[in-house]
Design an enzyme around this catalytic site. Structure first.
Site, mmCIF file in Angstrom:
data_model
loop_
_atom_site.group_PDB
_atom_site.id
_atom_site.type_symbol
_atom_site.label_atom_id
_atom_site.label_comp_id
_atom_site.label_asym_id
_atom_site.label_seq_id
_atom_site.Cartn_x
_atom_site.Cartn_y
_atom_site.Cartn_z
ATOM 1 N N HIS A 257 0.824 -1.223 0.000
ATOM 2 C CA HIS A 257 0.000 0.000 0.000
ATOM 3 C C HIS A 257 0.858 1.275 0.000
ATOM 4 C CE1 HIS A 257 -3.569 -2.348 0.479
ATOM 5 N NE2 HIS A 257 -3.206 -2.833 1.658
ATOM 6 N N HIS B 198 -6.231 -7.444 -0.446
ATOM 7 C CA HIS B 198 -6.460 -6.030 -0.755
ATOM 8 C C HIS B 198 -5.673 -5.610 -1.991
ATOM 9 C CE1 HIS B 198 -7.080 -6.463 3.637
ATOM 10 N NE2 HIS B 198 -8.184 -5.817 3.324
HETATM 11 ZN ZN ZN Z 1 -4.275 -7.199 2.803
#
Ligand code: ZN
Length: 351
Positions: free
Chosen positions: A127, A166
């Protein structure tokens, strides 16, 4: 050649507090599972302790001011880098060791010292963008490793396959206009977090067609994940002909992981590893490195990483677990998503 397990206890020193899902116990469980599995007695498996990455290597992806900011917050005792990313005094050093782990994994594989490697590191990375932390991630371990392969080893085509539950928004952002890294991610619908990774995000400029997003509905389960790999990821990867396969591995798609909701079984992870290993053998001499991202179910971590490392060394470790509940409606919706991704990506690839 050996399968390398890259690990340093320094990564445990990144302290996030007892309430935080991304905690040192994750790596402790993984290493405990590996020790108990007996894998370390195998001559084809080697433990390697990474060094901290240099600031120069962090700068392959990150801006100097951002690196300085992380460093100074840690030096002053820690705190929050953003809403979810907690750091302690030791976190800057631990995060540099995590990057060092990813670098050592790809260096060992590309130089022919390791057949393949698994970097068991934290904090995770996918991320994190050039100038920001996000979602427990400080420096983008996988992206730095890919940049290093391009700069130091002259590679021109690298795949980053992101199987964390994710979307790896940081990794996508870093390579969005770059065709030397094909970023491909299968993840849960990003309606909540991180709100990127929709099917129409395909890259821009030079990078158009080199970002592939497969956002599956909540509860889709193994069949949809597997079908995404077999009917989208591998056919495109075969045309791209990567020189190296980097796998951003998160285990939070597991159905008893409380952070995400993809309803995957424990069994799918070693199967995915086998699939990627077989593919890599066919296209890039088996050159493959796995880099740990998320995954917060301690029971699973203790078992599944050893089972995946075993596959990398040509061995099998069985996992015993109940199967997740089946959600037929979600599977039907997932079929639609897969069809739509194939339709969009067929502008760039023959599918
Ligand atoms: Zn994750």
């Amino acid at each position: 050649m050996v399968t390398a397990i890259i690990y340093s206890p320094k990564c445990l020193e990144h302290k996030t507090g007892n309430q935080h899902p991304e905690r040192p116990q994750r790596l402790m469980a993984i290493m405990d599972g590996i020790e108990k599995s007996g894998l370390l007695n195998n001559n084809n498996i080697r433990m390697v302790r990474p060094k901290p990455a240099s600031i120069e290597n962090l700068k392959l992806v990150h801006e100097s001011e951002y690196i300085e900011r992380v460093k100074s917050i840690c030096e002053s005792g820690g705190g929050l880098l953003d809403e979810e990313t907690q750091v302690s005094r030791e976190s800057f050093e631990a995060a540099r060791v995590a990057v060092g782990g990813a670098l050592e994994a790809v260096r060992g594989v590309i130089s022919g010292e390791f057949a393949n490697a698994f970097a068991i590191i934290r904090p995770p990375g996918h991320h994190a963008g050039p100038a920001r932390s996000e979602g427990f991630c400080i420096f983008n371990n996988a992206a730095i490793a890919a940049k290093y392969l391009i700069r130091e080893w002259g590679l021109k085509r690298i795949i980053i396959l992101d199987i964390d539950a994710h979307h790896g928004n940081g990794t996508q952002e870093i390579f969005y206009e770059d065709s030397s890294v094909l970023y491909t991610s299968i993840h849960e619908e990003p309606i909540e977090f991180p709100r990127t990774g929709f099917i129409w995000e395909v890259g821009e400029g030079e990078g158009r067609g080199y970002t592939i997003n497969i956002p599956l509905p909540y509860g889709s389960g193994d069949p949809s994940f597997w079908k995404s790999l077999k009917t989208i990821v591998l056919p495109i990867a075969a045309q791209y002909k990567p020189q190296f396969m980097l796998v951003s591995v998160g285990f939070d798609g597991y159905y008893r992981d409380y952070i995400a909701d993809l309803s995957l079984s424990a069994y799918i992870y070693p199967r995915i590893f086998q699939l990627i290993l077989d593919f890599a053998r066919g296209v890039c001499n088996g050159r493959m490195a796995a880099i740990l991202e998320g995954g917060y179910n301690i029971w699973l971590l203790k078992r599944v990483v050893a089972a995946c490392v075993a596959k990398m060394a040509g061995l099998t470790i069985k996992i015993k677990d109940k199967s997740p509940p089946i959600n037929l409606l979600a599977q039907k919706e997932a079929e639609k998503v897969i069809r739509n991704v194939r339709r969009i990506q067929s502008r760039y690839w023959s599918l």
